[in-house]
Design a protein around this motif. Structure first.
Motif, short mmCIF file in Angstrom:
data_model
loop_
_atom_site.label_atom_id
_atom_site.label_comp_id
_atom_site.label_asym_id
_atom_site.label_seq_id
_atom_site.Cartn_x
_atom_site.Cartn_y
_atom_site.Cartn_z
N ASP A 291 -0.13 7.27 -1.59
CA ASP A 291 -1.15 7.94 -2.39
C ASP A 291 -2.36 7.03 -2.64
N GLU B 258 0.23 2.39 -12.27
CA GLU B 258 -0.77 3.48 -12.23
C GLU B 258 -2.04 3.06 -11.48
N LYS B 259 -2.71 4.06 -10.97
CA LYS B 259 -4.04 3.81 -10.35
C LYS B 259 -4.94 3.13 -11.37
N ARG C 66 -2.61 3.73 -3.49
CA ARG C 66 -2.62 2.57 -4.38
C ARG C 66 -2.43 1.29 -3.57
N ASN C 67 -3.03 0.21 -4.07
CA ASN C 67 -2.93 -1.09 -3.42
C ASN C 67 -2.32 -2.02 -4.47
N ILE C 68 -1.00 -2.11 -4.47
CA ILE C 68 -0.31 -2.74 -5.60
C ILE C 68 -0.17 -4.25 -5.40
N ARG D 271 0.84 -1.21 0.00
CA ARG D 271 0.00 0.00 0.00
C ARG D 271 0.87 1.24 0.00
N THR D 272 0.61 2.14 -0.95
CA THR D 272 1.44 3.33 -1.07
C THR D 272 0.72 4.53 -0.45
N GLU E 83 -2.51 -1.06 -10.92
CA GLU E 83 -1.95 -1.43 -9.61
C GLU E 83 -1.42 -2.86 -9.56
#
Ligand code: PMP
Length: 459
Positions: free
Chosen positions: A35, A401-402, A37-39, A32-33, A405
């Motif tokens: 900004d 990218e959003k 995002r849940n990569i 989890r970043t 992810e």
């Protein structure tokens, strides 16, 4: 401290800014970043995090070690964790290897392997000091330190330092059914041709000058899961034996269960003289790598009564060893290598069904949970995309990218046309079928949308 100290002090590659995302938490196979995002980590970092990011048993083992003995000088003392991890590694080779050196990174381990090979020849009853040449392979990657760079073929990382890099190496073709086999050639003929090429190289550099042939058992970052065809390694080993040189296998990326056996060479009917492992050994819970040495070499080195002129502050580091030991016990107890084979077959089927029909997917290759997708302009001619398009980097950026992810390990054709752009999919061993479905879905969207945009702008 002065208040005008600039922020963004962490340097990785880029001198003017650190472009990477700030990771605030990690669990399961997701990062989890800051900004939002849940990569989905389809690559276990760089084929590292094989247990995912929140294994509490490993965390506890590291904490326990930290509380009992956080550090001790590796030349004066040893810890139970380090001794037990070395024992585990040696036992995992069915008695072929009898000593293990523990260190921190893959590059360090490769350096140690080279020095051990050299030491073996220097300490023979009749020493062979002239043996200092290493034969490696086209498209290889063995690490970023100077000795490891001499073996590697990743031009972008090598060329800036060419004056610093030892010049005692050369390269023969790698084994790649997709790129290397000629039309009409069968595997046996291909292997024969590669063995002859290695034999010719021994002759060219002077067979008594060669210390070792060094290869990744399954190619990784630079060559994209280039797989050995049947009989390749036995044939290469036979050439090494013919000239009294050693076989060093680098399994930093493909080892420790990643390809469906604990060691990748165990599927190849070959035994290396020196084996290098890293990455998945500690699954990212601590930096740990290892060099395993064949008992025949160990016996000879012991008989010499001499020592190995090498030492580093953080060798056999207690917490690293505790992490490695805990990870390997879990992999064994939970039969995760078997799971790698089962999930690997599912991943292969899904990947091929969804991506192979794409007009620009040239090849999908791999084994276990270690897969590469290679892109070509044209399937029939296998022509790679121009390097300037930076296709692999574009795919990686889009994946981050959003809305997408997904982390794809991007690599490229930096080996001067050896292979086209490709990325690796090498998820944690704990992935489920649902995770794999999600990986395939997000990956396919990245691929399709990247090409749509590229081809639109090229039109
Ligand atoms: N050998 C191989 C086969 C690798 O894939 C790598 C890293 N990608 C290395 C060595 C170097 O390992 P590290 O980055 O941990 O130094």
């Amino acid at each position: 401290m002065a208040s005008n100290v600039p922020k963004n002090s962490l340097l990785y590659k880029n001198f003017h800014k650190h472009p990477a995302a700030l990771v605030e938490s990690a669990s399961g196979i997701y990062l989890r970043t800051s900004d939002g995002r849940n990569i989905l980590d389809a690559t276990s970092g760089a084929a590292v995090a094989c247990l995912g990011y929140d294994n509490q048993q490993v965390q506890q083992a590291v904490i326990d070690q930290l509380r009992s003995v956080p550090y001790c000088h590796p030349g004066f003392y040893k810890t139970q964790s380090a001794e037990a991890l070395a024992d585990f590694l040696v036992e995992s080779t069915s008695g072929f290897m009898s000593k293990a050196v523990l260190c921190g990174s893959g590059s360090e381990a490769v350096e140690i392997a080279l020095k051990l090979a050299k030491t073996y020849f220097s300490h023979l009853t009749t020493p062979e000091p002239e043996r200092s040449h290493f034969i490696a392979r086209v498209g290889a990657w063995h690490g970023a330190t100077l000795g490891a760079l001499t073996l590697g073929d990743f031009k972008v990382r090598k060329e800036p330092f060419v004056q610093l890099i030892p010049q005692n190496s050369s390269r023969v073709s790698a084994c790649s059914a997709y790129r290397g086999m000629r039309p009409g050639e069968d595997e046996k003929a291909y292997v024969g041709r590669l063995a002859q090429e290695l034999d010719d190289e021994f002759q060219r550099v002077g067979s008594k000058n060669v210390c070792a042939f060094v290869a990744e058992t399954v190619g990784g970052s630079a060559s994209g899961c280039a797989m050995p065809v049947k009989g390749y390694f036995p044939a290469m080993k036979a050439v090494c034996e013919k000239y009294g040189a050693l076989l060093i296998l680098d399994e930093v990326m493909c080892g420790m269960g990643r390809t469906g056996s604990l060691h990748a060479w165990q599927q190849e009917d070959v035994v290396p003289d020196i084996l290098v492992v890293g990455k998945g050994l500690g699954a990212g819970y601590a930096p740990v790598s290892a060099v395993l040495v064949h008992s025949a070499l160990v016996d000879s080195l012991q008989a010499s009564g001499k020592s190995f002129a090498h030492g580093q502050t953080y060798m056999a580091h207690p917490q690293a060893a505790a992490a490695g030991l805990a990870v390997q016990r879990i992999i064994k107890d939970e039969n995760l290598v078997e799971r790698v084979r089962i999930m690997g077959r599912y991943l292969e089927r899904k990947l091929k069904d969804r991506l192979l029909p794409h007009q620009h997917v040239g090849d999908i290759r791999g084994r276990g949970l270690f897969w590469a997708v290679e892109f070509v302009m044209d399937k029939a001619s296998k022509t790679p995309f121009p390097p300037g398009w930076e296709l692999h980097a574009k795919m990686h950026s889009r994946g981050m990218e959003k809305g997408y992810e997904i982390a794809l390990f991007n690599a490229n054709g930096s080996c001067d046309g050896y292979s086209g752009d490709h990325f690796l999919i090498c998820p944690p061993f704990v992935v489920t079928e649902e995770d794999i479905d999600e990986i395939i879905d997000r990956t396919a969207r990245v691929v399709e949308d990247t090409f749509d945009e590229l081809l639109k702008s090229a039109a």
